[in-house]
Design an enzyme around this catalytic site. Sequence first.
Site, short mmCIF file in Angstrom:
data_model
loop_
_atom_site.label_atom_id
_atom_site.label_comp_id
_atom_site.label_asym_id
_atom_site.label_seq_id
_atom_site.Cartn_x
_atom_site.Cartn_y
_atom_site.Cartn_z
N TRP A 131 0.95 -1.20 -0.12
CA TRP A 131 0.07 -0.23 -0.08
C TRP A 131 0.72 1.05 -0.58
O TRP A 131 0.09 2.48 -0.23
CB TRP A 131 -0.96 -0.16 1.09
CG TRP A 131 -0.21 -0.14 2.28
CD1 TRP A 131 0.00 -1.64 2.97
CD2 TRP A 131 0.51 0.71 3.44
NE1 TRP A 131 0.16 -1.18 3.86
CE2 TRP A 131 1.34 0.32 4.37
CE3 TRP A 131 0.87 2.19 3.58
CZ2 TRP A 131 2.34 0.37 5.19
CZ3 TRP A 131 1.69 2.90 3.71
CH2 TRP A 131 1.83 1.49 5.09
N LYS A 182 -2.26 -9.03 -7.27
CA LYS A 182 -3.30 -8.13 -6.34
C LYS A 182 -2.39 -7.14 -5.65
O LYS A 182 -1.82 -7.55 -4.93
CB LYS A 182 -2.89 -9.60 -5.03
CG LYS A 182 -3.79 -10.42 -4.14
CD LYS A 182 -3.67 -9.27 -3.41
CE LYS A 182 -3.86 -9.61 -1.51
NZ LYS A 182 -3.89 -8.40 -1.23
N PRO A 183 -3.64 -6.14 -5.23
CA PRO A 183 -2.63 -4.91 -4.75
C PRO A 183 -3.10 -5.32 -3.32
O PRO A 183 -4.32 -6.46 -2.97
CB PRO A 183 -4.02 -4.05 -5.44
CG PRO A 183 -5.13 -4.80 -5.46
CD PRO A 183 -5.20 -6.13 -6.42
N GLY A 190 6.62 -6.49 -0.25
CA GLY A 190 5.93 -6.07 1.40
C GLY A 190 7.18 -6.63 2.37
O GLY A 190 7.87 -6.33 1.95
N SER A 191 5.92 -6.99 2.70
CA SER A 191 7.42 -7.25 4.42
C SER A 191 7.86 -8.72 4.34
O SER A 191 7.65 -9.11 3.21
CB SER A 191 6.45 -8.06 5.55
OG SER A 191 5.35 -8.57 5.75
N GLU A 240 10.69 -8.39 -2.80
CA GLU A 240 11.43 -6.81 -2.35
C GLU A 240 11.37 -6.88 -0.92
O GLU A 240 9.18 -6.17 -1.02
CB GLU A 240 10.91 -5.43 -3.67
CG GLU A 240 11.59 -5.57 -5.67
CD GLU A 240 12.74 -5.01 -5.04
OE1 GLU A 240 12.87 -4.79 -3.65
OE2 GLU A 240 13.29 -5.64 -5.85
N CYS A 271 9.88 1.92 2.05
CA CYS A 271 11.09 0.34 2.40
C CYS A 271 12.25 0.77 2.77
O CYS A 271 13.15 0.81 3.58
CB CYS A 271 10.97 -0.58 1.28
SG CYS A 271 11.10 0.23 -0.40
N GLU A 316 11.66 -2.50 12.11
CA GLU A 316 10.98 -1.68 10.42
C GLU A 316 10.21 -0.62 11.40
O GLU A 316 9.37 -1.40 11.49
CB GLU A 316 10.64 -2.33 8.85
CG GLU A 316 11.06 -1.54 8.17
CD GLU A 316 9.75 -2.23 7.08
OE1 GLU A 316 9.17 -3.75 7.21
OE2 GLU A 316 10.15 -2.23 5.77
P1 NAP Z 1 2.16 -7.14 3.52
O1 NAP Z 1 1.31 -6.83 4.68
O2 NAP Z 1 3.54 -7.60 3.71
O3 NAP Z 1 1.20 -7.00 2.46
C1 NAP Z 1 1.93 -6.85 1.04
C2 NAP Z 1 1.24 -7.34 -0.40
O4 NAP Z 1 0.90 -8.86 0.56
C3 NAP Z 1 -0.49 -6.89 0.10
O5 NAP Z 1 -0.81 -6.50 -1.04
C4 NAP Z 1 -0.93 -7.78 1.09
O6 NAP Z 1 -2.31 -7.68 1.11
C5 NAP Z 1 -0.92 -8.98 0.47
N1 NAP Z 1 -0.58 -10.56 1.43
C6 NAP Z 1 0.11 -10.62 2.74
N2 NAP Z 1 -0.67 -11.98 3.07
C7 NAP Z 1 -0.26 -12.32 2.08
C8 NAP Z 1 -0.65 -13.55 2.03
N3 NAP Z 1 -0.64 -14.86 3.03
N4 NAP Z 1 -0.41 -13.99 0.98
C9 NAP Z 1 -0.49 -13.22 -0.26
N5 NAP Z 1 -0.47 -11.69 0.25
C10 NAP Z 1 0.08 -11.55 1.06
O7 NAP Z 1 3.50 -5.84 3.60
P2 NAP Z 1 2.51 -4.28 3.65
O8 NAP Z 1 2.21 -3.80 4.81
O9 NAP Z 1 1.50 -3.78 2.54
O10 NAP Z 1 3.69 -2.91 2.45
C11 NAP Z 1 5.00 -2.55 3.90
C12 NAP Z 1 5.93 -3.57 3.83
O11 NAP Z 1 6.42 -3.65 2.29
C13 NAP Z 1 7.22 -2.99 4.67
O12 NAP Z 1 7.81 -3.67 5.18
C14 NAP Z 1 7.86 -2.27 3.31
O13 NAP Z 1 9.66 -1.95 3.49
C15 NAP Z 1 7.69 -3.45 2.24
N6 NAP Z 1 8.40 -3.04 0.81
C16 NAP Z 1 9.44 -3.31 -0.05
C17 NAP Z 1 9.39 -2.24 -0.70
C18 NAP Z 1 10.69 -3.03 -1.22
O14 NAP Z 1 10.97 -2.66 -2.46
N7 NAP Z 1 11.93 -3.59 -1.00
C19 NAP Z 1 8.97 -1.90 -0.76
C20 NAP Z 1 7.57 -1.20 -0.44
C21 NAP Z 1 7.02 -1.71 0.52
P3 NAP Z 1 -3.39 -7.19 2.25
O15 NAP Z 1 -2.97 -6.14 2.02
O16 NAP Z 1 -4.83 -7.27 1.31
O17 NAP Z 1 -3.20 -7.89 3.28
#
Ligand code: NAP
Length: 490
Positions: free
Chosen positions: A163, A187-188, A240-241, A262, A296, A393
């Site tokens: 997000w 899947k956003p 994501g995380s 990522e 991130c 983080e």
């Molecule tokens: P997240 O909780 O890991 O969610 C990321 C995505 O994964 C969302 O679309 C989420 O859907 C989905 N997701 C969650 N559980 C899942 C599962 N069991 N199976 C498949 N998909 C699943 O991370 P976030 O809170 O959205 O984003 C923040 C994190 O992203 C931070 O850790 C940040 O450092 C990292 N990030 C990294 C980068 C990079 O380039 N390295 C860039 C941006 C962000 P839902 O929203 O429906 O839960």
Amino acid sequence: MNAPLRHADKNFAPLIRQQNLIDGRWVDADSSATFDVTDPATGEVIATVPNSGAAETRRAIDAAHAAFPAYAAMPLGERVALMRKLHQVILDNLEPLAAMMTAEQGKPLAEAQAEVASSAAYVLWFAEEARRADGAVIPSPVAGRKLMTTRHPVGVVAAITPWNFPSSMLARKLGPALAAGCTVVIKPASATPLSALVWGHLAEQCGFPPGVVNIVTGSARAIGAEITSNPKVRKITFTGSTEIGKQLLAEASGTVKRMSMELGGNAPFMVFDDADIEAAIDGALIAKFRNAGQTCICTNRLFIQSGIYDRFVEAFSARVAALKVAPGNEDGAEQGPLVDAQALTKIEAMVADALAKGGTLVTGGAAHERGGLFFQPTVIADATPDMRVTTEEIFGPLAPIYRFETEDDVIAAANDTEFGLACYAYTKDMARMFRLQDKMEYGLIGINEVLIVMPEIPFGGLKESGLGKEGSWQGIDDYLETKYTCIGGL
Ligand code: NAP
């Protein structure tokens, strides 16, 4: 049925899509279930989108799989022309796309505009890279043979996005996938689906064939489980995380897919005694407070050398205290709301932990007087390694400051984390710059500069921050298979 628009007065209303895109059709969840998309600055509901699960995802994957052979075989010139149109249509809609992002994500409008422009730039970059995705003729060590490599799209790609950068994180995946000739299921993040669904609308407008771009919103667990287990998905690209990334890596092992990850970061920001302090403060403000600290590559830990420590803390904190906290669409807003109540609670707990362990609160430290999801821009000096902010983080507008004595000390402390995404340093010593380049265990190193990301560079983390690169010539590689052919008997 597409629900009535609640924001009919907004400039982005015509761009809002509130259904899944599967095989060229906009459709509801099978159960007709929906969930709300809210504006984190006001709590107002902006839209409702489908709460889908495995069945819808399977149909999206089937559609992408069926569309793949024809799309992969489309002449490269035609594919590049579609990509160029997509680039243009994003730029043509930059203002409403940015306004929509600010409404669902909360970031200041200027940051949203920069993100949309960056999305367009990634699309153009990958359109150009597709033209250079060539193979090789390998000199044969034996007579009578020709050895060659050719490159081919991997097939159906599933893209899961976060997000915090709901458009550009998708652009870095959709761009190379479409340019390489892959079809896609997206899947956003549930907090910001509109900035992803709109890509379906824009792709349709450009003339991408049905089934090439599919988008499903809903249950992360159900959609994710289908994506990881379905053998038709040949590649997963996830931002994501680290926690969810690890889970996806484990789940997908059963069908041996290409995986790009990522993941999270814990960026150190080092300022040495010889640095230009004003430049370092400017850099730290951006690197820490952009997107309310929800980035991130955000600075997580500020390390300041002892000779300038007091001066830096005082001057930096004064600038932090002056940041304008306001809804992203308000003039001059510099820090918007946090994404949700959980994020606010987490920052409050981190502040309490740091203060209990001897930190000094210099500015901020509490929920902002605006209420809701706004938090005060915060600085805590005298930070120590035992604090949560050192290892976790932060993902919020909290800057912990650590004092250091020597270059060796700070390099050791900065590298003492399982993450390895971005790091920053300010120094005028050229020899030190090269030592840092060698010794920092990070995929992205910014020296005397924090705005280091652009399509030309290979974005990606080391250690538990990820696998693979997005952007640069490397960014399209993960979407291409290399085949080797040996023609003998010549
Ligand atoms: P997240 O909780 O890991 O969610 C990321 C995505 O994964 C969302 O679309 C989420 O859907 C989905 N997701 C969650 N559980 C899942 C599962 N069991 N199976 C498949 N998909 C699943 O991370 P976030 O809170 O959205 O984003 C923040 C994190 O992203 C931070 O850790 C940040 O450092 C990292 N990030 C990294 C980068 C990079 O380039 N390295 C860039 C941006 C962000 P839902 O929203 O429906 O839960």
